[in-house]
Design an enzyme around this catalytic site. Structure first.
Site, PDB file in Angstrom:
ATOM      1  N   LYS A  12      32.117  43.020  42.470  1.00 48.80           N
ATOM      2  CA  LYS A  12      31.382  44.093  42.824  1.00 48.80           C
ATOM      3  C   LYS A  12      30.083  43.054  43.977  1.00 48.80           C
ATOM      4  CE  LYS A  12      29.328  46.513  40.240  1.00 48.80           C
ATOM      5  NZ  LYS A  12      30.008  47.757  40.590  1.00 48.80           N
ATOM      6  N   ASN A  17      33.080  32.233  47.832  1.00 47.21           N
ATOM      7  CA  ASN A  17      34.008  33.332  47.355  1.00 47.21           C
ATOM      8  C   ASN A  17      34.975  32.932  48.253  1.00 47.21           C
ATOM      9  OD1 ASN A  17      35.393  36.259  46.680  1.00 47.21           O
ATOM     10  ND2 ASN A  17      34.441  36.222  49.310  1.00 47.21           N
ATOM     11  N   HIS A  72      38.655  34.840  49.813  1.00 44.83           N
ATOM     12  CA  HIS A  72      39.028  35.850  50.431  1.00 44.83           C
ATOM     13  C   HIS A  72      40.674  36.252  50.386  1.00 44.83           C
ATOM     14  CE1 HIS A  72      38.142  40.248  51.899  1.00 44.83           C
ATOM     15  NE2 HIS A  72      39.326  39.540  53.325  1.00 44.83           N
TER      16      HIS A  72
END
Ligand code: GRF
Length: 205
Positions: A90, A106, A108
């Site tokens: 989200k 994060n 990725h």
């Protein structure tokens, strides 16, 4: 460092963090694992390791703002000072991002700024990489800012692509790298060895 980990799925990156912390490699404590998906296996992984969990159902909130506020409440009540997104699907509200400025990490599964941003998540990333005919991909750990998958880069590691690679084989190769890269970045953060100057992240000694 008190960490909060946000997940949406299997949680293998979460598991890798748990393993590194349990092995004493990272001086941090995961205070809570929060998922927006009730059946995220990562919640089981947390419970198996005696870590608090919270499932926050977006549907019961009137809007994104309230949903993000509910997540922040779970983090604040446990004095979390580092938020890790490990397969969290989200977008965070700008209020959330500002509340935890340069305290949200994060991971990725590509070398940003390639194959990232809206619509590039999970297998879609690896399919796009193969469809493009790229010869190298990899994983990126970065700070989260207002743009999706575009914050200051902390660590990146390449993965060579073979003729025989499929979405599945490539995903496995990249996940293996992720499972070392994310703990490495969290360890550096916990040791206070990461400094940011605008977009540039530098790592001390
Ligand atoms: C990983 O590929 C991660 O890079 C991406 O979503 C996947 C999460 O996998 N954000 P897991 O839930 O950690 O196994």
């Amino acid at each position: 460092v008190s960490m909060g980990v946000l997940i949406s799925g299997n949680g293998t990156n979460l598991q890798s963090l748990i393993d590194h912390i349990n092995a004493g490699n990272i001086n941090a404590k995961i205070k809570v694992v929060i998922s927006n998906r009730k059946n995220a296996y990562g919640l089981i992984r947390a419970k198996n390791n005696g870590i608090d969990t919270a499932y926050i159902d977006k549907k019961i909130f009137k809007d994104e703002e309230e949903f993000n506020r509910a997540i922040m409440y779970e983090l604040k009540k446990r004095d979390v000072d580092l938020v890790v997104l490990a397969g969290y699907l989200k977008i965070l509200s700008s209020k959330f991002i500002n509340e935890y400025k340069n305290k949200i990490i994060n991971i990725h599964p590509s070398l940003i700024p390639s194959f990232c941003g809206k619509g590039y998540y999970g297998e879609k990333v690896h399919k796009a990489v193969l469809d493009y005919g790229a010869k190298v991909t990899g994983a990126t750990v970065h700070f989260v800012n207002e743009e999706a998958d575009a914050g200051p880069i902390i660590l990146q590691r390449p993965v060579m692509i073979d003729e025989s690679d499929t979405v599945g084989s490539l995903q496995n190769k990249v996940l293996k790298i992720e499972h070392t890269l994310l703990p490495e970045a969290v360890k550096l953060y916990c040791e206070g060895r990461i400094t940011i100057d605008g977009r540039k992240v530098s790592i001390k000694e």
